[in-house]
Design a protein around this motif. Sequence first.
Motif, PDB file in Angstrom:
ATOM      1  N   THR A 113       0.837  -1.201   0.000  1.00 30.19           N
ATOM      2  CA  THR A 113       0.000   0.000   0.000  1.00 30.19           C
ATOM      3  C   THR A 113       0.870   1.248   0.000  1.00 30.19           C
ATOM      4  N   SER A 114       0.542   2.182  -0.882  1.00 29.32           N
ATOM      5  CA  SER A 114       1.280   3.438  -0.966  1.00 29.32           C
ATOM      6  C   SER A 114       0.851   4.389   0.147  1.00 29.32           C
ATOM      7  N   GLN A 115       1.832   4.914   0.856  1.00 30.71           N
ATOM      8  CA  GLN A 115       1.586   6.016   1.779  1.00 30.71           C
ATOM      9  C   GLN A 115       1.850   7.331   1.067  1.00 30.71           C
ATOM     10  N   HIS A 116       2.815   7.263   0.130  1.00 31.75           N
ATOM     11  CA  HIS A 116       3.197   8.442  -0.656  1.00 31.75           C
ATOM     12  C   HIS A 116       3.993   7.948  -1.852  1.00 31.75           C
ATOM     13  N   GLY A 117       3.633   8.406  -3.035  1.00 30.82           N
ATOM     14  CA  GLY A 117       4.413   8.096  -4.225  1.00 30.82           C
ATOM     15  C   GLY A 117       3.963   6.837  -4.947  1.00 30.82           C
ATOM     16  N   PRO A 118       4.564   6.603  -6.122  1.00 28.83           N
ATOM     17  CA  PRO A 118       4.164   5.499  -6.982  1.00 28.83           C
ATOM     18  C   PRO A 118       4.937   4.205  -6.710  1.00 28.83           C
ATOM     19  N   PHE A 119       4.420   3.115  -7.269  1.00 32.42           N
ATOM     20  CA  PHE A 119       5.137   1.847  -7.341  1.00 32.42           C
ATOM     21  C   PHE A 119       4.668   1.122  -8.592  1.00 32.42           C
ATOM     22  N   SER A 120       5.428   0.128  -9.028  1.00 30.04           N
ATOM     23  CA  SER A 120       5.001  -0.634 -10.196  1.00 30.04           C
ATOM     24  C   SER A 120       4.395  -1.941  -9.735  1.00 30.04           C
ATOM     25  N   ALA A 121       3.455  -2.425 -10.512  1.00 28.93           N
ATOM     26  CA  ALA A 121       2.762  -3.667 -10.175  1.00 28.93           C
ATOM     27  C   ALA A 121       2.521  -4.478 -11.444  1.00 28.93           C
ATOM     28  N   THR A 122       2.914  -5.740 -11.393  1.00 28.95           N
ATOM     29  CA  THR A 122       2.564  -6.665 -12.459  1.00 28.95           C
ATOM     30  C   THR A 122       1.292  -7.363 -12.023  1.00 28.95           C
ATOM     31  N   LEU A 123       0.279  -7.273 -12.860  1.00 32.14           N
ATOM     32  CA  LEU A 123      -1.009  -7.888 -12.567  1.00 32.14           C
ATOM     33  C   LEU A 123      -1.207  -9.024 -13.567  1.00 32.14           C
ATOM     34  N   PRO A 124      -0.916 -10.272 -13.147  1.00 32.08           N
ATOM     35  CA  PRO A 124      -0.985 -11.410 -14.066  1.00 32.08           C
ATOM     36  C   PRO A 124      -2.427 -11.781 -14.415  1.00 32.08           C
ATOM     37  N   ALA A 125      -2.572 -12.723 -15.325  1.00 29.62           N
ATOM     38  CA  ALA A 125      -3.900 -13.194 -15.737  1.00 29.62           C
ATOM     39  C   ALA A 125      -4.748 -13.511 -14.509  1.00 29.62           C
ATOM     40  N   GLY A 126      -6.008 -13.123 -14.556  1.00 30.10           N
ATOM     41  CA  GLY A 126      -6.935 -13.361 -13.456  1.00 30.10           C
ATOM     42  C   GLY A 126      -6.983 -12.243 -12.439  1.00 30.10           C
ATOM     43  N   SER A 127      -6.117 -11.245 -12.592  1.00 30.65           N
ATOM     44  CA  SER A 127      -6.096 -10.134 -11.634  1.00 30.65           C
ATOM     45  C   SER A 127      -7.287  -9.206 -11.851  1.00 30.65           C
ATOM     46  N   THR A 128      -7.616  -8.456 -10.800  1.00 28.03           N
ATOM     47  CA  THR A 128      -8.754  -7.552 -10.823  1.00 28.03           C
ATOM     48  C   THR A 128      -8.258  -6.137 -10.575  1.00 28.03           C
ATOM     49  N   PRO A 129      -8.675  -5.131 -11.282  1.00 29.36           N
ATOM     50  CA  PRO A 129      -9.677  -5.133 -12.342  1.00 29.36           C
ATOM     51  C   PRO A 129      -9.091  -5.354 -13.742  1.00 29.36           C
ATOM     52  N   MET A 130      -7.755  -5.579 -13.845  1.00 33.83           N
ATOM     53  CA  MET A 130      -7.127  -5.667 -15.156  1.00 33.83           C
ATOM     54  C   MET A 130      -5.851  -6.485 -15.048  1.00 33.83           C
ATOM     55  N   THR A 131      -5.221  -6.739 -16.182  1.00 33.51           N
ATOM     56  CA  THR A 131      -3.930  -7.410 -16.205  1.00 33.51           C
ATOM     57  C   THR A 131      -2.923  -6.497 -16.888  1.00 33.51           C
ATOM     58  N   GLY A 132      -1.637  -6.751 -16.686  1.00 37.63           N
ATOM     59  CA  GLY A 132      -0.593  -5.955 -17.324  1.00 37.63           C
ATOM     60  C   GLY A 132       0.429  -5.472 -16.322  1.00 37.63           C
ATOM     61  N   ILE A 133       1.262  -4.528 -16.766  1.00 38.46           N
ATOM     62  CA  ILE A 133       2.242  -3.888 -15.889  1.00 38.46           C
ATOM     63  C   ILE A 133       1.820  -2.429 -15.758  1.00 38.46           C
ATOM     64  N   ALA A 147      -3.236   5.127 -12.550  1.00 39.16           N
ATOM     65  CA  ALA A 147      -2.553   3.949 -13.072  1.00 39.16           C
ATOM     66  C   ALA A 147      -2.064   4.255 -14.485  1.00 39.16           C
ATOM     67  N   ILE A 148      -0.768   4.047 -14.725  1.00 36.78           N
ATOM     68  CA  ILE A 148      -0.173   4.210 -16.053  1.00 36.78           C
ATOM     69  C   ILE A 148       0.059   2.814 -16.611  1.00 36.78           C
ATOM     70  N   ASP A 149      -0.458   2.534 -17.797  1.00 40.06           N
ATOM     71  CA  ASP A 149      -0.311   1.237 -18.456  1.00 40.06           C
ATOM     72  C   ASP A 149       1.044   1.181 -19.138  1.00 40.06           C
ATOM     73  N   VAL A 150       2.008   0.504 -18.536  1.00 41.19           N
ATOM     74  CA  VAL A 150       3.356   0.420 -19.080  1.00 41.19           C
ATOM     75  C   VAL A 150       3.364  -0.383 -20.383  1.00 41.19           C
ATOM     76  N   CYS A 151       2.534  -1.413 -20.491  1.00 34.01           N
ATOM     77  CA  CYS A 151       2.452  -2.189 -21.741  1.00 34.01           C
ATOM     78  C   CYS A 151       2.061  -1.276 -22.905  1.00 34.01           C
ATOM     79  N   ALA A 152       1.082  -0.407 -22.687  1.00 36.07           N
ATOM     80  CA  ALA A 152       0.646   0.523 -23.740  1.00 36.07           C
ATOM     81  C   ALA A 152       1.771   1.510 -24.077  1.00 36.07           C
ATOM     82  N   GLU A 153       2.502   1.986 -23.072  1.00 32.12           N
ATOM     83  CA  GLU A 153       3.612   2.913 -23.316  1.00 32.12           C
ATOM     84  C   GLU A 153       4.686   2.272 -24.183  1.00 32.12           C
ATOM     85  N   LEU A 154       4.874   0.965 -24.034  1.00 33.62           N
ATOM     86  CA  LEU A 154       5.950   0.259 -24.739  1.00 33.62           C
ATOM     87  C   LEU A 154       5.519  -0.355 -26.061  1.00 33.62           C
ATOM     88  N   SER A 155       4.238  -0.281 -26.380  1.00 32.66           N
ATOM     89  CA  SER A 155       3.731  -0.879 -27.634  1.00 32.66           C
ATOM     90  C   SER A 155       4.152  -0.080 -28.837  1.00 32.66           C
TER      91      SER A 155
END
Length: 168
Positions: free
Chosen positions: A112-132, A160-168
């Motif tokens: 959980t963020s108290q301050h600032g960003p972090f990256s998260a990989t959300l694999p298949a089956g994750s909610t509400p989406m998948t990706g990095i 949330a910034i979609d890193v997969c979309a940024e790299l496509s």
Amino acid sequence: MAAGVLCAAASLTVAGPATAQGSPWTPYRSSDALVTAARSTCAFDVQETVLKDREEYRTTASYPDGSPKEQVFRGDLVVEFTNTTTGKSVVHDLGGTGVYAFAADGTPQSLTSQHGPFSATLPAGSTPMTGIYVVSGKGTSVSFNPDGSRTLTLGKHGTAIDVCAELS
């Protein structure tokens, strides 16, 4: 995130007791990671390269056996994400402060963020989406589910910034 800080996409190693000279904070170093297309659900593999890392952590709650129940991570972390097929890359500053919660067996329960960003990989089956994703906002969290999926919950002003979309 550790401080916005550990890449939730990377494997999490439970940090041990503090060893810094009298300080409750212990240095922590993130590792480079290759996130495969199958794991991230991007259409390509993503190399995560640590460019700057000045993270540290401290245990703020422990189980009776002394293992960490909660750890706070803070500090600077800058990561480059690269599409290994095309070579296209983006750099994100993931510095901030975050809290990892652990189950009694040592497995991560949430970040959980108290301050600032972090990256998260959300694999298949994750909610509400998948990706990095690079996520931020106080209270934004990722829960680690027993089946390997994750649940992302954005805080009140979370983004949330979609890193997969940024790299496509």
